[in-house]
Scaffold this active site. Structure first.
Site, short mmCIF file in Angstrom:
data_model
loop_
_atom_site.label_atom_id
_atom_site.label_comp_id
_atom_site.label_asym_id
_atom_site.label_seq_id
_atom_site.Cartn_x
_atom_site.Cartn_y
_atom_site.Cartn_z
N GLU A 1 8.85 47.30 15.14
CA GLU A 1 9.29 46.45 16.25
C GLU A 1 8.10 45.74 16.89
OE1 GLU A 1 11.94 46.97 20.37
OE2 GLU A 1 11.36 48.73 19.20
N LYS B 1 17.54 41.61 19.26
CA LYS B 1 17.95 42.95 19.72
C LYS B 1 19.05 42.84 20.77
CE LYS B 1 15.75 47.27 21.23
NZ LYS B 1 14.44 47.88 21.59
N CYS C 1 15.48 49.25 16.79
CA CYS C 1 15.22 50.44 17.61
C CYS C 1 16.47 50.99 18.30
CB CYS C 1 14.12 50.12 18.62
SG CYS C 1 13.36 51.59 19.38
#
Length: 265
Positions: free
Chosen positions: A44, A113, A147
């Site tokens: 990330e 994200k 994540c």
């Protein structure tokens, strides 16, 4: 189809130094290609670092910016696809994003994200709104999330129902949440019957201590490749034939009763 050999780059690079991180990525791509990999997955926000605070706006780039072009050159030169995390600028918004570049240097997919973790991310980033982003590589349907996204089982199940066979999850999981890498990710792979490549940062960065423990988990819940706590390049194989056999043998997706799940939304 032959297995898709996949390399996981566990590294925090040099936070705040995009050019240096591109050099790290370049070296890892060459090592991965030499090992026969067709795909390299980075953590990330790998291009900039995670704990960069107020530098997020300064280092953010559009999806077709100079860093994207540099990664495209690396991918084409190495002959493998590359997934890298970066802060994406789009108009007035900045997204925590990950982009997949194909082995010919062409952009295959860009993901933003959707679930932002903690005050830092919520202060600097806008959440994405597209939960399932996919691309094809060597006959394998690849999905992307980042994540915290993988900690929501609905997210992963949505990918499974859309046909994702390999889910790429660049991450920045920190202490004391290493159980996500150790336990949650293999369970996600099993319950949704897909491969998950979970690729973490490592070591101290700002106020965080990243846990490492990157892994490639299979649809049977076993970990096919696992990194330790430090900088490492690990390689595992995604076998489409095994995935098909596992889905045929495991009834989770067939035995779902969506009519009972209306209360979830």
């Amino acid at each position: 189809m032959p297995p898709l050999r996949t390399a996981l780059l566990q590294s925090s690079g040099r936070p705040g130094h995009v050019d240096e991180n591109i050099k790290v990525l370049d070296g890892a791509a060459q090592r991965a290609a030499d090992a026969g990999a067709r795909l390299l997955v980075c953590p990330e926000l790998f291009l900039t670092g995670y704990a960069i605070g107020a530098d997020v706006p300064r280092l953010a780039e559009p999806a077709d910016g100079p860093s994207a072009r540099a990664v495209a050159e690396i991918a084409a030169r190495s002959g493998l696809a590359v997934l890298y995390g970066y802060p994406e600028r789009a108009g007035e918004d900045i997204f925590n994003a990950a982009q997949l570049i194909g082995p010919d240097g062409a952009a295959l997919a860009n993901y933003r994200k959707t679930h932002l973790f903690g005050c830092f991310e919520q202060e600097w980033f806008t959440p994405g709104e597209q939960p399932v982003v996919q691309a094809e590589l060597d006959g394998v349907r690849i999905g992307i999330m980042i994540c915290y996204d993988v900690e929501f089982p609905e997210n992963v199940r949505a990918h499974a129902l859309a046909g994702t066979g390999l889910l790429l999850v660049p991450t920045a999981v920190m202490h004391p949440f290493q159980f996500v890498a150790e336990s949650v990710v293999p369970v996600r792979a099993f319950e949704s019957q897909l491969y998950v490549a979970y690729v973490n940062r490592t070591g101290p960065e700002g106020e965080f201590e990243f846990a490492g423990l990157s892994c490639l988990a299979g649809p049977d819940g076993t970990v096919r490749a696992r990194a330790g706590r430090g900088e490492e390049l690990v390689i595992g194989e995604v076998d489409p034939a095994f995935l098909s056999a596992s889905r045929a043998a495991n009834p989770y997706l067939r035995d779902r009763r969506p009519g009972l799940y209306g209360s979830l939304v």
